[in-house]
Design a protein around this motif. Structure first.
Motif, short mmCIF file in Angstrom:
data_model
loop_
_atom_site.label_atom_id
_atom_site.label_comp_id
_atom_site.label_asym_id
_atom_site.label_seq_id
_atom_site.Cartn_x
_atom_site.Cartn_y
_atom_site.Cartn_z
N PRO A 19 -10.79 13.60 -10.92
CA PRO A 19 -12.14 13.70 -11.48
C PRO A 19 -13.20 13.40 -10.44
CG PRO A 19 -10.68 12.42 -12.91
CD PRO A 19 -9.94 12.63 -11.62
N GLU A 20 -14.35 14.03 -10.60
CA GLU A 20 -15.42 13.84 -9.64
C GLU A 20 -15.94 12.40 -9.62
OE1 GLU A 20 -18.48 16.65 -10.34
OE2 GLU A 20 -17.26 18.40 -9.80
N ASN A 21 -15.75 11.70 -10.72
CA ASN A 21 -16.26 10.33 -10.76
C ASN A 21 -15.22 9.30 -10.33
OD1 ASN A 21 -14.60 10.58 -13.04
ND2 ASN A 21 -15.82 9.13 -14.25
N PHE A 22 -14.10 9.76 -9.72
CA PHE A 22 -13.05 8.85 -9.25
C PHE A 22 -13.10 8.77 -7.73
CE2 PHE A 22 -8.81 7.95 -7.66
CZ PHE A 22 -8.48 6.81 -8.35
N HIS A 23 -12.92 7.54 -7.20
CA HIS A 23 -12.96 7.31 -5.75
C HIS A 23 -11.84 6.35 -5.36
CE1 HIS A 23 -17.08 9.05 -5.38
NE2 HIS A 23 -17.20 8.56 -6.60
N TRP A 24 -11.32 6.58 -4.15
CA TRP A 24 -10.40 5.63 -3.54
C TRP A 24 -11.16 4.76 -2.55
CZ3 TRP A 24 -5.66 4.02 -4.69
CH2 TRP A 24 -4.84 4.84 -5.48
N ASP A 25 -10.71 3.53 -2.44
CA ASP A 25 -11.26 2.63 -1.43
C ASP A 25 -11.14 3.29 -0.07
OD1 ASP A 25 -11.77 0.51 0.32
OD2 ASP A 25 -9.75 -0.29 0.10
N SER A 26 -12.26 3.44 0.63
CA SER A 26 -12.29 4.12 1.93
C SER A 26 -12.69 3.12 3.01
CB SER A 26 -13.29 5.29 1.89
OG SER A 26 -13.33 5.95 3.13
N PHE A 50 -6.95 -1.12 -2.39
CA PHE A 50 -5.89 -2.03 -1.99
C PHE A 50 -6.51 -3.22 -1.25
CE2 PHE A 50 -3.79 2.07 -2.13
CZ PHE A 50 -2.59 1.79 -2.76
N GLY A 51 -5.76 -4.32 -1.23
CA GLY A 51 -6.03 -5.37 -0.27
C GLY A 51 -5.30 -5.02 1.00
N ASN A 52 -5.99 -4.32 1.90
CA ASN A 52 -5.32 -3.67 3.03
C ASN A 52 -4.82 -4.63 4.11
OD1 ASN A 52 -5.69 -0.66 2.47
ND2 ASN A 52 -7.75 -1.48 2.19
N GLY A 53 -5.17 -5.87 4.02
CA GLY A 53 -4.71 -6.82 5.00
C GLY A 53 -5.33 -8.17 4.75
N PRO A 54 -4.92 -9.18 5.51
CA PRO A 54 -5.52 -10.51 5.34
C PRO A 54 -7.03 -10.46 5.53
CG PRO A 54 -3.57 -10.61 6.75
CD PRO A 54 -3.88 -9.16 6.55
N ASP A 55 -7.76 -11.23 4.73
CA ASP A 55 -9.22 -11.32 4.81
C ASP A 55 -9.91 -9.98 4.54
OD1 ASP A 55 -8.93 -14.01 5.55
OD2 ASP A 55 -8.73 -13.46 7.66
N ASP A 56 -9.28 -9.13 3.74
CA ASP A 56 -9.88 -7.83 3.44
C ASP A 56 -10.99 -7.98 2.40
OD1 ASP A 56 -10.00 -4.90 3.57
OD2 ASP A 56 -9.30 -5.03 1.50
N VAL A 57 -12.15 -7.41 2.69
CA VAL A 57 -13.29 -7.39 1.78
C VAL A 57 -13.79 -5.95 1.70
CG1 VAL A 57 -15.64 -8.21 1.32
CG2 VAL A 57 -13.95 -9.76 2.35
N ASP A 58 -13.95 -5.45 0.48
CA ASP A 58 -14.42 -4.08 0.28
C ASP A 58 -15.81 -4.10 -0.34
OD1 ASP A 58 -11.97 -3.12 1.19
OD2 ASP A 58 -11.09 -3.09 -0.82
N TRP A 59 -16.75 -3.38 0.29
CA TRP A 59 -18.12 -3.29 -0.19
C TRP A 59 -18.38 -1.89 -0.73
CZ3 TRP A 59 -22.00 -6.91 -0.64
CH2 TRP A 59 -21.78 -8.15 -0.03
N PHE A 79 -12.84 -4.56 -14.64
CA PHE A 79 -12.04 -4.74 -13.43
C PHE A 79 -10.63 -5.17 -13.82
CE2 PHE A 79 -10.37 -6.74 -9.66
CZ PHE A 79 -10.91 -6.01 -8.61
N VAL A 80 -9.62 -4.55 -13.19
CA VAL A 80 -8.23 -4.88 -13.48
C VAL A 80 -7.45 -4.97 -12.18
CG1 VAL A 80 -7.61 -2.45 -13.84
CG2 VAL A 80 -6.18 -4.25 -14.84
N ARG A 81 -6.53 -5.92 -12.13
CA ARG A 81 -5.66 -6.13 -10.97
C ARG A 81 -4.27 -6.42 -11.53
NH1 ARG A 81 -5.90 -11.54 -7.44
NH2 ARG A 81 -5.27 -12.23 -9.51
N ILE A 144 -2.83 -3.40 -6.04
CA ILE A 144 -3.86 -2.40 -6.33
C ILE A 144 -4.86 -2.99 -7.31
CG2 ILE A 144 -4.32 -0.12 -7.28
CD1 ILE A 144 -1.53 0.71 -6.50
N TYR A 145 -6.13 -2.71 -7.06
CA TYR A 145 -7.15 -3.06 -8.05
C TYR A 145 -7.87 -1.79 -8.46
CZ TYR A 145 -10.66 -2.65 -4.30
OH TYR A 145 -11.45 -2.18 -3.28
#
Length: 308
Positions: A19-26, A50-59, A79-81, A144-145
């Motif tokens: 869907p156009e309104n779906f995005h993956w963490d980039s 994903f939590g791609n590694g230690p100290d990962d923060v996604d903005w 939000f679900v994890r 995965i979140y």
């Protein structure tokens, strides 16, 4: 290494349109300046990461457009994890977060001991919002979140975050109900500015029918000096009223929650101005007044005389 050279196998691949309104963490989106852009459609927007590694923060940077209806909207974050084993914090900021504390308007904290699916609803307006998914304390980097942001119309007057300091105070109109919530049990002060165009008695009425904690309602002068305050809690029925005789000008009202456990508990705040009542006392003419005094005095003497 099959023994039958004539044996065959088949492979089938099925694809589904994303869907156009779906995005993956980039990646790399570890800083506000590198925030991944999200433009919701009428259905909102969905993101997985994903939590791609230690100290990962996604903005993420969310662009909220004006619905054109003339009424405020609610921004709802789900939000679900599913497989988290550490701590994940999701924060929402109402502007580019130069000052993280003053611009934060929402927080979800997921820990192994509580629900791995939480929601948060915030009144929103057109503009950019920033979301920070902090996985730095998540031990499983493959966890995965997912989150979904949707919008629904709101009715009535609602506070607009950020309003945690007097510079961002919302206008509190007279004789109208203002609604709000506390996204943090202790750290979500809501500031309002009320303007009086005449001298009178300002009456503030606060009510939070489903509150699970308490709140302090403060009335302040334009320079933020204290005028009056009162507490609403279970003993007061989660309601309180403040009144003060004031001159014309601007005044500040602060709602300060204390241990408010229910972030969805709605409060209502009403400001009303009552005109001051001037009483004019007219005294009788001097001769009449002296005569009246003698009459009253005589009645008093006869009333208290031991011979009657």
């Amino acid at each position: 290494q099959g023994e039958d050279p004539d044996a065959r196998y088949e492979i089938s691949v099925t694809t589904n349109e994303i869907p156009e309104n779906f995005h993956w963490d980039s990646e790399n989106n570890d800083l506000p300046a590198l925030a991944q852009l999200l433009i919701p459609d009428t259905r909102g927007v969905e993101v997985s990461g994903f939590g791609n590694g230690p100290d990962d923060v996604d903005w993420y940077r969310l662009q909220v457009s004006d619905p054109g209806t003339g009424v405020p909207v609610f921004m709802e974050l789900d939000f679900v994890r599913p497989r988290g084993i550490g701590v994940t914090e999701v924060s929402i900021f109402a502007a580019f977060p130069h000052d993280l504390e003053s611009s934060k308007i929402g927080l979800i904290a997921l820990q192994p001991t509580n629900s791995q699916s939480q929601s948060l609803t915030i009144p929103a307006r057109a503009g950019d919002y920033y979301l920070r998914v902090d996985n730095s304390q998540e031990a499983d980097i493959s966890s995965i979140y997912s989150f979904r942001i949707s919008f629904t119309p709101a009715s009535g007057n609602w506070e607009i975050e950020p309003n945690g300091i007097f510079q961002f105070a919302n206008l509190l109109p007279l004789d109208e109900v203002m609604k709000g919530t506390s996204w943090h049990p202790d750290d979500d002060e809501d500031w309002y500015r009320v303007r009086l165009d005449r001298r009178g008695t300002l009456v503030l009425s606060y009510f939070r029918p489903f509150g699970a904690g308490s709140a302090v309602v403060r009335l302040k002068a334009a320079d933020a000096s204290d005028i009056a305050e009162a507490s609403a809690n279970a003993l007061t029925g989660q309601k309180v009223t403040i009144s003060a005789d004031l001159s014309l000008g601007d005044y500040l009202v602060v709602i300060d929650p204390e241990r408010e456990e229910d972030a969805s508990a709605e409060y209502q705040l009403v400001a009303t101005i009552v005109d001051s009542i001037e009483i004019e006392i007219q005294y009788p003419e001097p001769e009449l007044r002296r005569s009246e005094e003698r009459r009253v005095g005589k009645e008093c003497r006869s009333r208290w005389s031991p011979y009657h």
